[in-house]
Scaffold this active site. Structure first.
Site, PDB file in Angstrom:
ATOM      1  N   ARG A   1       4.156  -0.378  -4.858  1.00 41.75           N
ATOM      2  CA  ARG A   1       4.018  -0.623  -2.979  1.00 41.75           C
ATOM      3  C   ARG A   1       2.570  -1.627  -3.465  1.00 41.75           C
ATOM      4  O   ARG A   1       2.323  -2.096  -2.370  1.00 41.75           O
ATOM      5  CB  ARG A   1       3.979   0.247  -2.323  1.00 41.75           C
ATOM      6  CG  ARG A   1       4.910   1.003  -2.266  1.00 41.75           C
ATOM      7  CD  ARG A   1       4.798   2.075  -1.572  1.00 41.75           C
ATOM      8  NE  ARG A   1       4.896   1.426  -0.173  1.00 41.75           N
ATOM      9  CZ  ARG A   1       5.552   1.525   0.849  1.00 41.75           C
ATOM     10  NH1 ARG A   1       6.612   1.845   0.685  1.00 41.75           N
ATOM     11  NH2 ARG A   1       5.308   1.222   2.182  1.00 41.75           N
TER      12      ARG A   1
ATOM     13  N   TRP B   1      -2.476  -2.906  -1.861  1.00 40.15           N
ATOM     14  CA  TRP B   1      -2.318  -4.496  -1.599  1.00 40.15           C
ATOM     15  C   TRP B   1      -3.337  -5.023  -0.335  1.00 40.15           C
ATOM     16  O   TRP B   1      -3.496  -4.403   0.315  1.00 40.15           O
ATOM     17  CB  TRP B   1      -1.109  -4.548  -1.492  1.00 40.15           C
ATOM     18  CG  TRP B   1      -0.492  -6.224  -1.252  1.00 40.15           C
ATOM     19  CD1 TRP B   1      -0.258  -6.516  -2.463  1.00 40.15           C
ATOM     20  CD2 TRP B   1       0.017  -7.092  -0.650  1.00 40.15           C
ATOM     21  NE1 TRP B   1       0.129  -7.868  -2.798  1.00 40.15           N
ATOM     22  CE2 TRP B   1      -0.291  -8.018  -1.333  1.00 40.15           C
ATOM     23  CE3 TRP B   1      -0.347  -6.831   0.727  1.00 40.15           C
ATOM     24  CZ2 TRP B   1       0.117  -9.820  -0.048  1.00 40.15           C
ATOM     25  CZ3 TRP B   1      -0.616  -7.845   1.465  1.00 40.15           C
ATOM     26  CH2 TRP B   1       0.043  -9.566   0.970  1.00 40.15           C
TER      27      TRP B   1
ATOM     28  N   LYS C   1      12.935 -15.624  -9.048  1.00 42.10           N
ATOM     29  CA  LYS C   1      12.862 -14.572 -10.434  1.00 42.10           C
ATOM     30  C   LYS C   1      11.782 -15.460 -11.182  1.00 42.10           C
ATOM     31  O   LYS C   1      11.024 -14.178 -11.166  1.00 42.10           O
ATOM     32  CB  LYS C   1      14.209 -14.424 -10.607  1.00 42.10           C
ATOM     33  CG  LYS C   1      14.609 -12.638 -10.616  1.00 42.10           C
ATOM     34  CD  LYS C   1      14.937 -11.981  -9.752  1.00 42.10           C
ATOM     35  CE  LYS C   1      13.897 -11.992  -8.164  1.00 42.10           C
ATOM     36  NZ  LYS C   1      14.611 -11.298  -7.681  1.00 42.10           N
TER      37      LYS C   1
ATOM     38  N   ASN D   1      -2.556   3.145   4.901  1.00 35.90           N
ATOM     39  CA  ASN D   1      -0.700   1.624   5.062  1.00 35.90           C
ATOM     40  C   ASN D   1      -0.701   1.434   6.104  1.00 35.90           C
ATOM     41  O   ASN D   1      -0.513   1.837   7.533  1.00 35.90           O
ATOM     42  CB  ASN D   1       0.306   1.779   4.502  1.00 35.90           C
ATOM     43  CG  ASN D   1       1.842   1.116   3.957  1.00 35.90           C
ATOM     44  OD1 ASN D   1       0.673   0.216   3.796  1.00 35.90           O
ATOM     45  ND2 ASN D   1       2.883   1.494   4.570  1.00 35.90           N
ATOM     46  N   GLY D   2      -1.026  -0.289   6.312  1.00 30.14           N
ATOM     47  CA  GLY D   2      -0.625  -1.303   7.223  1.00 30.14           C
ATOM     48  C   GLY D   2      -1.625  -2.245   7.573  1.00 30.14           C
ATOM     49  O   GLY D   2      -2.664  -2.214   7.283  1.00 30.14           O
TER      50      GLY D   2
ATOM     51  N   CYS E   1       0.770  -0.886  -0.172  1.00 30.22           N
ATOM     52  CA  CYS E   1      -0.299   0.215   0.061  1.00 30.22           C
ATOM     53  C   CYS E   1       1.176   1.591   0.265  1.00 30.22           C
ATOM     54  O   CYS E   1       1.881   1.080   1.040  1.00 30.22           O
ATOM     55  CB  CYS E   1      -0.682   0.245   1.663  1.00 30.22           C
ATOM     56  SG  CYS E   1      -2.320  -1.139   1.323  1.00 30.22           S
TER      57      CYS E   1
ATOM     58  N   GLU F   1      17.781 -17.986  -5.615  1.00 33.98           N
ATOM     59  CA  GLU F   1      17.148 -16.551  -6.104  1.00 33.98           C
ATOM     60  C   GLU F   1      16.818 -17.062  -7.381  1.00 33.98           C
ATOM     61  O   GLU F   1      15.709 -15.960  -8.128  1.00 33.98           O
ATOM     62  CB  GLU F   1      18.573 -15.369  -6.211  1.00 33.98           C
ATOM     63  CG  GLU F   1      17.832 -14.684  -6.682  1.00 33.98           C
ATOM     64  CD  GLU F   1      16.768 -13.622  -6.080  1.00 33.98           C
ATOM     65  OE1 GLU F   1      16.286 -14.118  -4.608  1.00 33.98           O
ATOM     66  OE2 GLU F   1      16.055 -13.396  -6.584  1.00 33.98           O
TER      67      GLU F   1
ATOM     68  N   GLU G   1       8.113 -16.334  -9.972  1.00 30.47           N
ATOM     69  CA  GLU G   1       7.684 -14.444  -8.951  1.00 30.47           C
ATOM     70  C   GLU G   1       6.891 -13.759 -10.829  1.00 30.47           C
ATOM     71  O   GLU G   1       5.736 -13.127 -10.591  1.00 30.47           O
ATOM     72  CB  GLU G   1       8.650 -14.191  -8.434  1.00 30.47           C
ATOM     73  CG  GLU G   1       7.994 -12.251  -7.785  1.00 30.47           C
ATOM     74  CD  GLU G   1       9.251 -12.057  -7.588  1.00 30.47           C
ATOM     75  OE1 GLU G   1      10.675 -11.842  -7.431  1.00 30.47           O
ATOM     76  OE2 GLU G   1       8.978 -10.924  -6.643  1.00 30.47           O
TER      77      GLU G   1
ATOM     78  N   LYS H   1       5.714  -4.571  -3.903  1.00 33.35           N
ATOM     79  CA  LYS H   1       6.945  -4.690  -2.693  1.00 33.35           C
ATOM     80  C   LYS H   1       6.781  -4.377  -1.871  1.00 33.35           C
ATOM     81  O   LYS H   1       6.034  -3.121  -1.410  1.00 33.35           O
ATOM     82  CB  LYS H   1       7.865  -3.790  -3.663  1.00 33.35           C
ATOM     83  CG  LYS H   1       9.426  -3.765  -3.626  1.00 33.35           C
ATOM     84  CD  LYS H   1      10.119  -2.761  -4.813  1.00 33.35           C
ATOM     85  CE  LYS H   1      11.485  -3.473  -5.345  1.00 33.35           C
ATOM     86  NZ  LYS H   1      12.109  -4.534  -5.441  1.00 33.35           N
TER      87      LYS H   1
ATOM     88  N   HIS I   1      16.800 -38.445  -3.819  1.00 32.77           N
ATOM     89  CA  HIS I   1      16.301 -38.714  -2.671  1.00 32.77           C
ATOM     90  C   HIS I   1      15.178 -38.629  -3.309  1.00 32.77           C
ATOM     91  O   HIS I   1      14.979 -38.432  -2.287  1.00 32.77           O
ATOM     92  CB  HIS I   1      17.120 -37.638  -1.841  1.00 32.77           C
ATOM     93  CG  HIS I   1      18.693 -38.573  -1.678  1.00 32.77           C
ATOM     94  ND1 HIS I   1      19.110 -39.577  -1.394  1.00 32.77           N
ATOM     95  CD2 HIS I   1      19.787 -37.183  -1.858  1.00 32.77           C
ATOM     96  CE1 HIS I   1      20.443 -39.758  -1.574  1.00 32.77           C
ATOM     97  NE2 HIS I   1      21.271 -38.612  -1.515  1.00 32.77           N
TER      98      HIS I   1
HETATM   99  C1  F6R Z   1      11.464 -11.090  -4.741  1.00 32.68           C
HETATM  100  C2  F6R Z   1      11.476 -10.101  -4.012  1.00 32.68           C
HETATM  101  C3  F6R Z   1      11.131 -10.135  -1.937  1.00 32.68           C
HETATM  102  C4  F6R Z   1      12.328  -9.229  -1.588  1.00 32.68           C
HETATM  103  C5  F6R Z   1      11.574  -9.635   0.233  1.00 32.68           C
HETATM  104  C6  F6R Z   1      11.898  -8.845   1.182  1.00 32.68           C
HETATM  105  O1  F6R Z   1      11.816 -10.098  -6.368  1.00 32.68           O
HETATM  106  O2  F6R Z   1      11.878  -8.918  -4.275  1.00 32.68           O
HETATM  107  O3  F6R Z   1      11.309 -11.455  -1.803  1.00 32.68           O
HETATM  108  O4  F6R Z   1      13.455  -9.822  -1.495  1.00 32.68           O
HETATM  109  O5  F6R Z   1      10.095  -8.906  -0.165  1.00 32.68           O
HETATM  110  O6  F6R Z   1      12.516  -7.353   1.073  1.00 32.68           O
HETATM  111  P1  F6R Z   1      13.049  -6.286   1.905  1.00 32.68           P
HETATM  112  O7  F6R Z   1      14.812  -6.601   0.919  1.00 32.68           O
HETATM  113  O8  F6R Z   1      12.620  -4.774   1.250  1.00 32.68           O
HETATM  114  O9  F6R Z   1      12.979  -6.581   3.085  1.00 32.68           O
END
Ligand code: F6R
Length: 606
Positions: free
Chosen positions: A27, A75, A483, A99-100, A2, A479, A486, A601, A502
């Site tokens: 966000r 969000w 990626k 936001n929260g 948010c 990772e 996601e 994010k 296994h």
């Molecule tokens: C994936 C991604 C997330 C963040 C995670 C932590 O591409 O970006 O997995 O890495 O939400 O976020 P931060 O780094 O902001 O604590």
């Protein structure tokens, strides 16, 4: 998670709010809305979907006009994405954006219902709006104080009272909020990129502070109404950093920004060819005396920590425990005041990482954060902060933040190894120099774009794939796998190559491509044996390796070759083809690369 904004000035507030919200859309993008003072009333427009849907609605319905307003991009947590659940919430007298998460919203709602209040939405936010209305006594600050005394949970709030046109109010606890300071105009925002077009100056609103903002004045007080004088902050981020700059997506731009981001992050931490982290308060003496090192983070940041573990253990011969923050905080970890707990976070606001930090502090451990956003909650609460200098990362899928986090892990490993006498000054300088050469090597790796595009075209119709690797390559493959799933929505697992037989190998068919990361020369033969095991069961294999590996069709279908550098630093190069593969696969599948479904994010809820 948010984004909230607010504007008061002379400009068309709708234009400013929409522009600011567009910088915060990373966000959350389930719905958007604004509230604006118009002819002494509060006019609200909101819509399910993205900001473009809100704009379309205003076009076909009504676009409010006014010079003061608040806005929100959501969000969804409480209640599905819908027009009704969109913010702002309130009534004719009060309008809020939030936001929260309000944890005790149910009790408040039940109480307000007994007081005759009705509720339209399923949100926790509407209960705050109605509670403000319940306590409203003609004095907004008093009303806010009484309201926040009652609510539990996290909030950054932007509030307008119909009786106070030309004023916005703000309060926060556990969710970020800044107050942008302009000339005859002021702002509130969840994050700096929202205001960069208008001003670089801002105040950081702290926990339980309340702000009263007009176009010319910003008054801040605590919950006892004691005035607070704040230090003005200045954003160093470039305005262009929050724009796509000719790239089709932020993600592609951010992938390409990695050489610069790494250079900017490591350069100030190298002195006379040696790692130098002392300016952040971490002395060699401290570093070598910690009993144990924990690294705690979420998602991509946790994956950077995993690479950090391998590197620190290998180079500095020091044990490191890596934890997912949401697990760490509830597993009653054995931390003491002799330990170092490292928190890694791009946003510096991730709720679980922040809670892990508080837990570590409560055990007396030294806390050190590796954070990208200046002044963020995690940075402010840590004993030691090492800021990464990636600039704003807008794409939800993290790329450049991961690389700069890795670069800090290397600096830390080299400094620790030298402090403990595991490596000599000469060896430390050599490793540091190799790290400094990474940006140049990365520029070469970025040229592999077409090769990765081709590989993506081979993956595009898959439903599921495996990423495999050993050692550092295994940490890295996690990772790559995250990626890919996601943003392309292809199911993907990362697996330790030696562990496949296994159980997991039963999944392997002709339909399941395998991406093998094999950059470690001491392990490559073993990884190749594991590749042969999947290849002989029909899998198409893509291998990411260094340039000295021979192209052998009996082993792999496609190779992506990287410049040969010290094995230990290979993750810094190998991250790029994995990011490109995810990116191009998502583009070919027509996915919304920068704003993948269900995500946002900066995850400020647990
Ligand atoms: C994936 C991604 C997330 C963040 C995670 C932590 O591409 O970006 O997995 O890495 O939400 O976020 P931060 O780094 O902001 O604590």
């Amino acid at each position: 998670m948010c984004g909230i904004v607010g504007y008061v000035g002379k400009k068309d507030s709708v234009e400013v709010l929409i522009d600011a919200l567009s910088k915060l859309e990373y966000r959350g993008y389930d719905s958007a809305g604004i509230a604006v003072f118009e002819n002494e009333k509060i006019a609200v427009q909101k819509s399910k979907g993205k900001i473009k849907d809100l704009l379309a609605k205003m076009e076909s319905d009504k676009r409010p006009t006014g010079v003061c307003g608040i806005g929100h991009t959501r969000w969804a947590t409480h209640g599905e994405p819908s027009d009704i659940n969109s913010h702002p919430h309130g009534n004719k007298r009060i309008s809020i954006v939030h936001n929260g998460i309000i944890e005790n919203y149910k009790q408040i709602k039940d109480f307000l219902i007994t007081q005759g209040y009705g509720f339209e939405s399923e949100t926790d936010t509407e209960t705050v709006a109605k509670l403000l209305d319940y306590y409203y006594d003609g004095d907004p600050v008093n009303t806010i104080c009484r309201t926040i005394e009652e609510i539990r949970g996290s909030y950054a709030l932007g509030i307008m009272f119909r009786d106070f046109p030309g004023k916005i109010f703000a309060a926060r606890k556990d969710s970020p909020l800044i107050i942008g300071v302009g000339e005859n105009e002021n702002f509130i925002a969840s994050d700096v990129p929202a205001i960069l077009k208008y001003t670089r100056d801002y105040y950081l609103l702290e926990e339980n502070e309340i702000a009263e903002i007009t176009d010319r004045e910003i008054k801040i007080c605590d919950t006892h109404r004691e005035p607070i004088i704040k230090e003005l902050q200045t954003a160093t981020w470039d305005i262009d950093a929050a724009e796509k700059g000719g790239y089709e997506h932020f993600m592609l731009k951010e992938i390409n920004e990695q050489p610069t981001a790494i250079k900017t992050t490591i350069a100030p931490r190298i002195s006379n060819g040696m790692p130098y982290l002392e300016e952040s308060g971490l002395t060699k003496e401290m570093l070598k005396n910690y009993n144990r090192i924990f690294i705690v983070a979420c998602g991509t940041a946790m994956h950077a920590g995993l690479v950090g573990k391998y590197v620190i253990e290998k180079v500095a011969r020091t044990e490191v425990t890596v934890d997912i923050a949401s697990e760490f905080r509830y597993r009653n970890p054995l931390i003491t005041d002799k330990d170092l707990v490292i928190l890694i976070s791009q946003s510096g606001e991730t709720a679980d990482t922040k809670a892990a930090l508080e837990l570590a502090k409560s055990h007396g451990a030294t806390t050190m954060s590796v954070v990208n956003v200046k002044g963020s909650s995690i940075a402010r609460a840590s004993d030691i902060v090492i800021y990464t200098h990636a600039g704003p990362e807008i794409s939800v899928a993290s790329t450049k933040a991961y690389s700069v986090q890795l670069s800090v892990m290397y600096l830390l490993a080299f400094e620790l190894a030298y402090a403990k006498g595991v490596i000599s000054e000469e060896e430390c300088k050599k490793l540091t120099k190799e790290l400094m050469d990474i940006p140049e090597k990365l520029a070469e790796v970025l040229e592999l774009k077409e090769r990765c595009q081709f590989v993506a075209s081979r993956l595009v119709n898959s439903d599921s794939l495996l990423y495999i690797g050993r050692g550092l390559d295994y940490a890295l493959s996690m990772e790559g796998s995250l990626k890919l799933k996601e943003i392309s929505y292809i199911h993907s697992e990362s697996y330790a190559a030696g562990e496949l037989k296994h159980g997991t190998i039963s999944l392997v068919t002709e339909e399941m491509p395998v991406i093998a990361v094999a950059t470690q020369s001491d392990l490559i033969e073993k990884t190749i044996s594991n590749i042969k095991e999947v290849k002989s069961r029909g899998a198409k294999v893509i291998m990411i390796c260094s340039e000295d590996v021979e192209d052998d069709k009996s082993v792999t279908n496609h190779l992506i070759k990287l410049p040969k550098i010290n094995d230990i630093l290979m993750p810094m190069l190998a991250a790029v083809p994995m990011q490109y593969i995810a990116y191009y696969t998502a583009v070919l599948r027509g996915c919304d690369v920068d704003q993948p479904r269900n995500l946002a994010k900066s995850v400020t809820v647990e």
